[in-house]
Every structure is written in structure tokens, then in C-alpha cells.
Design an enzyme around this catalytic site. Structure first.
Site, short mmCIF file in Angstrom:
data_model
loop_
_atom_site.label_atom_id
_atom_site.label_comp_id
_atom_site.label_asym_id
_atom_site.label_seq_id
_atom_site.Cartn_x
_atom_site.Cartn_y
_atom_site.Cartn_z
N LYS B 95 46.52 56.87 14.44
CA LYS B 95 45.58 57.96 14.70
C LYS B 95 46.24 58.86 15.73
O LYS B 95 46.48 58.45 16.88
CB LYS B 95 44.25 57.42 15.23
CG LYS B 95 43.20 58.51 15.30
CD LYS B 95 41.95 58.04 16.02
CE LYS B 95 41.47 59.17 16.90
NZ LYS B 95 40.59 58.73 17.95
N GLY B 156 33.49 61.94 23.84
CA GLY B 156 32.61 61.32 24.83
C GLY B 156 31.41 62.17 25.21
O GLY B 156 30.62 61.77 26.06
N ALA B 183 34.75 61.73 17.19
CA ALA B 183 34.44 62.23 18.53
C ALA B 183 33.21 63.12 18.58
O ALA B 183 32.97 63.94 17.71
CB ALA B 183 35.61 62.99 19.13
N GLY B 184 32.45 62.90 19.66
CA GLY B 184 31.35 63.79 20.01
C GLY B 184 29.98 63.31 19.56
O GLY B 184 28.98 63.95 19.88
N ASN B 205 33.19 55.62 19.52
CA ASN B 205 33.57 54.67 20.55
C ASN B 205 32.53 54.70 21.68
O ASN B 205 31.70 53.82 21.78
CB ASN B 205 34.98 54.97 21.09
CG ASN B 205 35.52 53.84 21.96
OD1 ASN B 205 34.78 53.01 22.47
ND2 ASN B 205 36.80 53.79 22.15
N THR B 206 32.56 55.79 22.47
CA THR B 206 31.70 55.84 23.66
C THR B 206 30.22 55.60 23.33
O THR B 206 29.53 54.89 24.07
CB THR B 206 31.85 57.20 24.35
OG1 THR B 206 33.25 57.47 24.47
CG2 THR B 206 31.24 57.18 25.74
#
Lengths: 336, 256
Positions: B95, B156, B183-184, B205-206
């Protein structure tokens, strides 16, 4: 194999503790307080050498540290607030102040929610506690009951208390738990115990110590940030400990440039006067951690492994040391 | 449901998980199981020395590892990290992140295209972390990428779909390229919205790792991804400006 050992009474039970970090010393003291005859063996030449306890922040923060760990950390950590002042009178109980810049306000709200504690302060309230922060932050959370100590002084206090009770700490002592002659052996070797605890891994932490006469703080400060959180713990003589990175690595090599830059950058954002402070120390510790990030007391025959204190050595060692002493000598009352 | 195909490998799960910033490995493991994730991303940049114990935990989950170049700022740094990842994890998958700015963590798309070209030439199978820019997407495909990973919002930030039209346009322009939003995202409803647009998968993830209960949040996201995918395949009705009565109105009393 040696023959069966008879444990006639607690007063005669002998216990060998391996490792003189905070786990080993707290365990030795708790066992001594229950009447056991204790000896401590440490492979290093001097107290704190090579121990990650030596690099610790020394924050006794059962509420600030709760996030992600769960309520048991708070319950067990509260014991530290009573235990440390008894064993290390220089423990300072002035609370913790958490602040965040306006755009990270959500981090404060999260901490308030997840800690289940903390008193909201406005700019004036922050300045009343920490005059150096006047005009710098509009919102803060104060955890009034939290405390802090200097881990190096605290280890010396424990060693002195053991000495006063006639408990020897033998340095340069690389010993094998299986070969020690004692009724019980407490293995507090930290990361060196990976031979016995295969799940144990190292989590690297980097710290910096600054010294400045320009600004002073009275209590630990936490600057919340989603990626680069910082804590600052005041020490004697205008020194301030900045910490700490949390890197999934067992490598104990020197502080990286990135870690130093991130810590200093965050410190600068906390107070620009820190930019003029002297860097007096760069520290690295590798924390022993188990998969659940909580400590273990794992008894196998006469050997008990006390390990996995991760980021919470000074916070959790008192509770686990006393639990260990109760587990080994259930009938005996502790005499502090 | 038809499987997700990425570089010739097939997966039934359309939820990819990052492994950073969980409260503990134990809770990460629980979240991976709850998400039924089959692909996990791992960051190498800071743990290249001494990270073996953590990587072993990730490998132990028995999933496909997708190493990333998170935190890399230039082409050379990203390429070197990718090479290291190939050695460590024995996979050609990478990635690719080339970060333009440390504060926003926005991708440096120029460096990204260049790094992708280098890595594809070296035999890597590249998953580029990019924006929804159509021109950049075309360049990445020219460079040999066979999957694109546009962001929904800054890493994040938990903002959700900051530019849904852009994501829709990307889907429309590249109907046959696997598109994964990376993301986001902050909420399961964001993930469902992405899947309803016809995206092939989402990477989180976050939003999971930093939730108060990562395991429960992972489960909620898995349900949302599945719901969004099912809805997309069910061919949703188009929005209209006027009410569309479902029964005839002719002959009914006209209300004043």
C-alpha cells in the site's frame, strides 16, 4: 530436583525476587511486610541500570490512563495513590492537567467521557493551577487526585526501605529461577523473561529531559493530540521530562531524530519558552508488554512470574505486589 | 455474494483493517475477528528495527498482510520501505503512501505516480493511497496500478465522504478497476455510503482502533459494508424532486 520444602510458617518462608525494577522492589517490600524472608537478585551493577523503570514518567494517573485499558486499571491504579506516599514520601499529589489546542478539543471531550472523571477548567482555571499556561489554552481537564513521583528517587526509596528491613539486594547476580534455594521465587525480570513468557514483547518508549529556569510547572501536563500526544512531568531543579513515544519495537537503541523532533515540537506547542530549554537527557526504555497490556501474576510451581507492566509500572506495581503477597501468604496480615 | 478480486486473489470480506493504534494486540485480534477482515495493513516506517514481535502477532491472525509505506515523504523513502516490506513479509503487495504534508497527511500525488512506476517495474503489486482526482487516477493506472485507494477525508479525521461527487465520478470513469476507499471514515454509515456508490471495499484503522470498544465497532462496520454492498447490487431507485405516490391518485377527492 531438590526435595520437598516445608513451609512451616510465613515467618520462616524464604522468597527470592529476581529483578530490581519497580516490579521486583515493590514485590520484595510487599512480601517483607507480610513477614517473608526476602532476597533480591539483580543482574545489573547498580540500581536502575538497564531497567525500563529508570526511564519511566512516574505519573500515578489511574483516570488519565484508563482509556483503552478498562475500569480495572483505574481500580487497581488507585491503590498506588495510597501506597506510594507511604513508601516514598516525596510523592506529589497535585493532580494532572490535560489541555488541547482548539482544533483538538474533541480529544479532551473523549478523555472526559472515557476517564469518567476530570473537572472542566476554562482559561482562568488553567492559569490558576499553572500560571505559566495563562492565555495559552481555553479548555482543560483537571484530575485532582492524580499524583506523580520521580521514578529514580522512588526506586531508591524502595531499596532503602528494604535495606532498613534487612533485605539484601545483590547486584551483578545473574541467577536462574530453577536453581535458587528458596520456598518461592518471584521472577520480575521484565523483558528478559521472554524465555518463560513467550507472549511477552517489547514496546519502545523514548523520552527527553529538558532543563529551564524560564517556565515552571507544578504537576504533570498532558497535551492531547490525535497523533502526537505529549506528557510533561516536572522533576527537581527545573528539569522536565517529556514523553513518550509508543513504538511497536523491542529495539533499545538511541532515541531517533523523529522521536526527538516530535516530542520537542509538541513541547514547543505547549509553551514556546521550552524552545530555549537545555536538553539534558535522551532516554530509551523498552516496556515489557503482554497481549492484553495488563500485568500478570503467573504461578508455576514455586515460581511466580510478575511481568507485563507495560506503560504502567509505577501505577500498577503496588496493587499487583500486594495481590502477590496475599496470594503467597493468605493468612498473614501486612505490617507496613 | 461475488468475491472481491485484487491482483488475482479473491476475498469474501470487503472490509480491510489497519493494525495501528489499538489499545492492545488482544483487542486488535478481537476486532479483526469481529470485522471478519481478510486483509490487514501494517506500518513499517518506525518499527523496521525490532518490530518482529508485533508482526508475528499480525501474521498469526492468518490473514493477507498488506504492508504500507505510511509516513514516507519522498519517492526514495517510499520505495526503500516497500523493498524492506517485501523482504519482511514475503509479499509483492504494497500500500503505497507518499505523504505531501505532515499536518494534513494528504498524498503527494506527483511523487505517488513516480514511486508507483518504480515499484511496478520491480514487480510490486501496488495499492496507491490517492485523491479522487481523475487525472491522477489515470496516471496511476498507466503506471501499472490495478487497484486505486482514494481517500474520503483526511487520515484519522472521521469526517466521512467530504466529496461524494468526486468519489462517484471516479467510480463512473473506472468501472472495472477495484476501488477501495482508504482514510477519513468515522462511522459505519460512512462505510455504507461508500459501498452504495459501488466501491469495492473500504479500509479502516482509526475509526475502529480508537473507538471505546474496537471489537463492537469493527462488527458494526462489517455490517455496514455488507449492507451497502447489498444495496448497491440491489440497484437502488433514483432520487426525485417530487413525491412519487405508490398508488394511483386519479379519482380521489382533491384536497384543497
Amino acid at each position: 530436583m531438590s526435595g520437598s520444602r516445608e513451609r512451616t510458617s510465613v515467618g520462616h518462608a524464604s522468597v527470592a525476587v529476581i529483578g530490581a525494577g519497580v516490579a521486583g522492589l515493590a514485590a520484595a517490600l510487599a512480601l517483607t511486610e507480610r513477614g517473608a524472608r526476602v532476597r533480591v537478585y539483580e543482574r545489573a551493577a547498580a540500581l536502575g541500570e538497564g531497567a525500563c523503570s529508570w526511564q519511566a514518567g512516574g505519573m500515578l494517573a489511574p483516570w488519565c490512563e484508563r482509556d483503552g485499558a478498562g475500569p480495572e486499571l483505574t481500580a487497581q491504579g488507585e491503590e498506588a495513590l495510597a501506597w506510594w506516599p507511604r513508601h516514598h514520601p516525596a510523592t506529589v499529589q497535585r493532580g494532572t492537567l490535560a489541555v488541547a489546542h482548539a482544533r483538538d478539543r474533541g480529544e479532551l471531550e473523549k478523555l472526559a467521557r472515557r476517564s469518567g472523571a476530570g473537572q472542566w477548567l476554562d482559561g482562568e482555571g488553567i492559569a490558576a493551577l499553572e500560571p505559566a499556561l495563562a492565555g495559552r489554552f481555553e479548555h482543560g481537564l483537571w484530575f485532582a487526585r492524580e499524583a506523580h513521583l520521580d521514578p529514580r528517587e522512588a526506586l531508591h526509596s524502595l531499596a532503602a526501605a528494604l535495606g532498613a528491613r534487612g533485605v539484601p539486594i545483590q547486584f551483578h547476580a545473574e541467577v536462574d529461577a530453577a536453581e535458587l534455594v528458596a520456598d518461592a521465587v518471584i521472577d520480575c525480570r521484565g523483558l528478559a523473561a521472554r524465555d518463560a513468557l513467550p507472549d511477552l514483547r517489547g514496546v519502545r518508549g523514548e523520552t527527553l529531559v529538558l532543563r529551564t529556569a524560564e517556565v515552571a510547572f507544578r504537576r504533570p501536563l498532558r497535551l492531547l493530540h490525535p497523533r502526537h500526544p505529549l506528557y510533561l512531568v516536572p522533576r527537581a531543579d527545573g528539569r522536565l521530562l517529556l514523553g513518550a513515544t509508543v513504538v511497536e519495537s523491542g529495539h533499545a537503541g538511541p532515541v531517533t531524530a523523529r522521536a526527538a523532533m516530535e516530542l520537542l515540537n509538541a513541547a514547543w506547542a505547549l509553551h514556546p519558552a521550552l524552545a530555549e530549554a537545555a536538553i539534558v537527557e535522551l532516554g530509551v526504555g523498552v516496556r515489557p508488554a503482554l497481549p492484553d497490556h495488563l500485568p500478570c501474576l503467573l504461578t508455576q510451581g514455586r515460581i511466580t512470574r510478575f511481568n507485563g507492566l507495560y506503560r504502567h509500572g509505577f501505577l500498577l506495581a503496588p496493587w499487583y505486589a500486594q495481590a502477590l503477597a496475599r496470594q503467597l501468604f493468605p493468612t498473614q496480615e501486612a505490617r507496613a | 455474494m461475488n468475491p472481491l478480486e485484487l491482483y488475482g486473489r479473491r476475498f469474501h470480506s470487503r472490509l480491510l483493517l489497519g493494525t495501528a493504534n489499538f489499545p492492545s494486540p488482544e483487542r486488535m485480534t478481537a476486532a479483526v475477528h469481529a470485522a471478519q477482515a481478510q486483509i490487514l495493513t501494517v506500518s513499517l516506517r518506525r518499527t523496521a528495527v525490532g518490530g518482529e514481535a508485533f508482526w508475528d502477532q499480525v501474521r498469526g491472525l492468518g490473514t493477507q498482510v498488506l504492508p504500507n509505506t505510511a509516513g514516507c515523504h519522498g519517492v526514495r523513502e517510499a520505495v526503500t520501505t516497500a523493498q524492506m516490506a517485501r523482504e519482511l513479509f514475503g509479499t509483492r503487495w504494497i500500500k503505497l503512501e507518499v505523504i505531501a504534508d505532515d499536518d494534513t497527511l494528504c498524498p503527494d500525488v506527483v511523487g505517488l505516480v513516480e514511486a508507483a512506476r518504480v515499484l511496478v517495474a520491480e514487480g510490486f503489486e501496488v495499492f496507491p493511497y490517492t485523491t479522487d482526482d481523475l487525472g491522477v487516477a489515470a496516471r496511476l493506472l498507466d503506471a501499472g496500478c490495478r487497484v486505486l485507494m482514494p481517500l474520503a477525508a483526511p487520515i484519522g479525521s472521521a469526517r466521512g465522504l467530504s466529496h461524494p461527487c468526486g468519489l462517484r465520478a471516479l467510480r463512473a470513469h473506472f468501472p472495472d478497476v477495484p476501488l477501495i476507499v482508504d482514510a477519513g471514515l468515522g462511522l459505519p454509515s460512512h462505510a455504507a455510503a461508500v459501498m452504495e456508490l459501488g466501491y469495492d471495499a473500504v479500509l479502516l484503522n482509526t475509526a475502529v482502533a480508537q473507538a471505546g470498544d474496537p471489537e463492537a465497532m469493527a462488527r458494526a462496520f462489517a455490517q455496514a459494508v455488507s449492507a451497502g454492498r447489498t444495496a448497491y447490487l440491489a440497484d437502488p431507485i433514483a432520487p426525485r424532486d417530487m413525491a412519487a405516490p405508490s398508488t394511483p391518485v386519479l379519482g380521489m377527492a382533491v384536497l384543497a
